[in-house]
Design a protein around this motif. Structure first.
Motif, PDB file in Angstrom:
ATOM      1  N   SER A   1       6.760  -5.595   4.073  1.00 55.02           N
ATOM      2  CA  SER A   1       8.124  -5.719   3.707  1.00 55.02           C
ATOM      3  C   SER A   1       8.438  -5.230   2.208  1.00 55.02           C
ATOM      4  O   SER A   1       9.450  -5.123   1.763  1.00 55.02           O
ATOM      5  CB  SER A   1       8.287  -7.197   3.612  1.00 55.02           C
ATOM      6  N   GLY A   2       7.454  -4.650   1.442  1.00 55.27           N
ATOM      7  CA  GLY A   2       7.347  -4.093   0.245  1.00 55.27           C
ATOM      8  C   GLY A   2       7.437  -5.328  -0.958  1.00 55.27           C
ATOM      9  O   GLY A   2       7.697  -4.773  -2.047  1.00 55.27           O
ATOM     10  N   ALA A   3       7.124  -6.547  -0.544  1.00 57.22           N
ATOM     11  CA  ALA A   3       6.733  -7.628  -1.405  1.00 57.22           C
ATOM     12  C   ALA A   3       5.985  -7.520  -2.405  1.00 57.22           C
ATOM     13  O   ALA A   3       5.773  -8.526  -3.211  1.00 57.22           O
ATOM     14  CB  ALA A   3       7.244  -8.893  -0.627  1.00 57.22           C
ATOM     15  N   THR A   4       5.056  -6.611  -2.355  1.00 53.59           N
ATOM     16  CA  THR A   4       4.000  -6.506  -3.246  1.00 53.59           C
ATOM     17  C   THR A   4       3.779  -5.060  -3.820  1.00 53.59           C
ATOM     18  O   THR A   4       4.551  -4.329  -3.440  1.00 53.59           O
ATOM     19  CB  THR A   4       2.358  -6.743  -2.455  1.00 53.59           C
ATOM     20  N   THR A   5       2.847  -4.970  -4.730  1.00 53.53           N
ATOM     21  CA  THR A   5       2.519  -3.604  -5.350  1.00 53.53           C
ATOM     22  C   THR A   5       1.625  -2.719  -4.798  1.00 53.53           C
ATOM     23  O   THR A   5       1.263  -1.643  -5.017  1.00 53.53           O
ATOM     24  CB  THR A   5       2.477  -3.787  -6.695  1.00 53.53           C
ATOM     25  N   HIS A   6       1.055  -3.069  -3.398  1.00 57.93           N
ATOM     26  CA  HIS A   6       0.070  -2.661  -2.814  1.00 57.93           C
ATOM     27  C   HIS A   6       0.478  -1.712  -1.829  1.00 57.93           C
ATOM     28  O   HIS A   6       1.697  -1.518  -1.388  1.00 57.93           O
ATOM     29  CB  HIS A   6      -0.641  -3.812  -1.976  1.00 57.93           C
ATOM     30  N   ALA A   7      -0.578  -0.758  -1.507  1.00 59.66           N
ATOM     31  CA  ALA A   7      -0.255   0.249  -0.332  1.00 59.66           C
ATOM     32  C   ALA A   7      -1.188   0.015   0.709  1.00 59.66           C
ATOM     33  O   ALA A   7      -1.941  -0.428   0.689  1.00 59.66           O
ATOM     34  CB  ALA A   7      -0.393   1.644  -0.896  1.00 59.66           C
TER      35      ALA A   7
END
Length: 189
Positions: free
Chosen positions: A67-73
């Motif tokens: 959902s794009g809620a973290t800074t991870h890829a």
């Protein structure tokens, strides 16, 4: 008795490459299902695990990252036998697997969680990765958007994401995105 146990252990758990020849490399380039399926077909790769990296949050989940809620890829961590395949060869597969000039992500998945990144663990890996990127850049008209980043931590994705393409061959995303991307990279379904 010890010989018998050793023989049984060897048959049940064969050694794949010498421990000193096994290395790890971590790649992010869009959907991890696609990238995992690609790297599993590279001779000399002994394992590919889908997961998350490049961010600050601990124990990220698919729902959070997707959902794009973290800074991870979304990423894949590859274990490979350095006697059979080099980091340069793995990088060649990486570059062929997507458009590294698109900073939005890897089509059809766009967003920071689908960014293209290469992770290095030491100065030698950074040197190899940077040289590979520079060599490719000379052949392209647009700048490469792929970032070269210091590796910190890899979080394996939930079990249902592992070997997803192989286990879900009739999934519409697998049929319409993963398999075509696999074939475009030069591998057979």
């Amino acid at each position: 008795m010890k010989t018998t146990l050793l023989l049984i252990a060897t048959l049940l758990f064969p050694v794949v490459g010498k421990a000193e020849d096994l290395r790890k490399a971590t790649f992010a380039a869009g959907c991890f299902w696609c990238l995992e399926a690609i790297y599993e077909r590279v001779p000399g790769v002994t394992g590919a695990v889908s997961g998350y990296t490049g961010g600050k949050e601990s124990n990220p989940t698919y729902q959070q990252v997707g959902s794009g809620a973290t800074t991870h890829a979304e990423a894949v961590q590859v274990t490979y036998d350095a006697e059979k395949v080099s980091l340069n060869e793995l990088l060649d597969v990486f570059w062929r697997s997507h458009d590294p000039t698109d900073g939005r992500g890897v089509a059809p998945d766009f967003g920071k969680q689908y960014r293209s990144e290469l992770y290095y663990g030491n100065s030698e890996e950074k040197k190899v990765i940077t040289a590979s990127k520079a060599a490719l850049q000379k052949t392209l008209k647009k700048p490469i958007a792929t970032k070269v980043v210091k590796f910190t931590k890899f979080w394996p994705a939930e079990n249902y994401h592992q070997d997803y393409v192989r286990l879900n061959p009739n999934n519409s995303y697998v049929r319409n995105v993963s398999i075509p991307r696999l074939i475009e990279t030069g591998f057979k379904e």
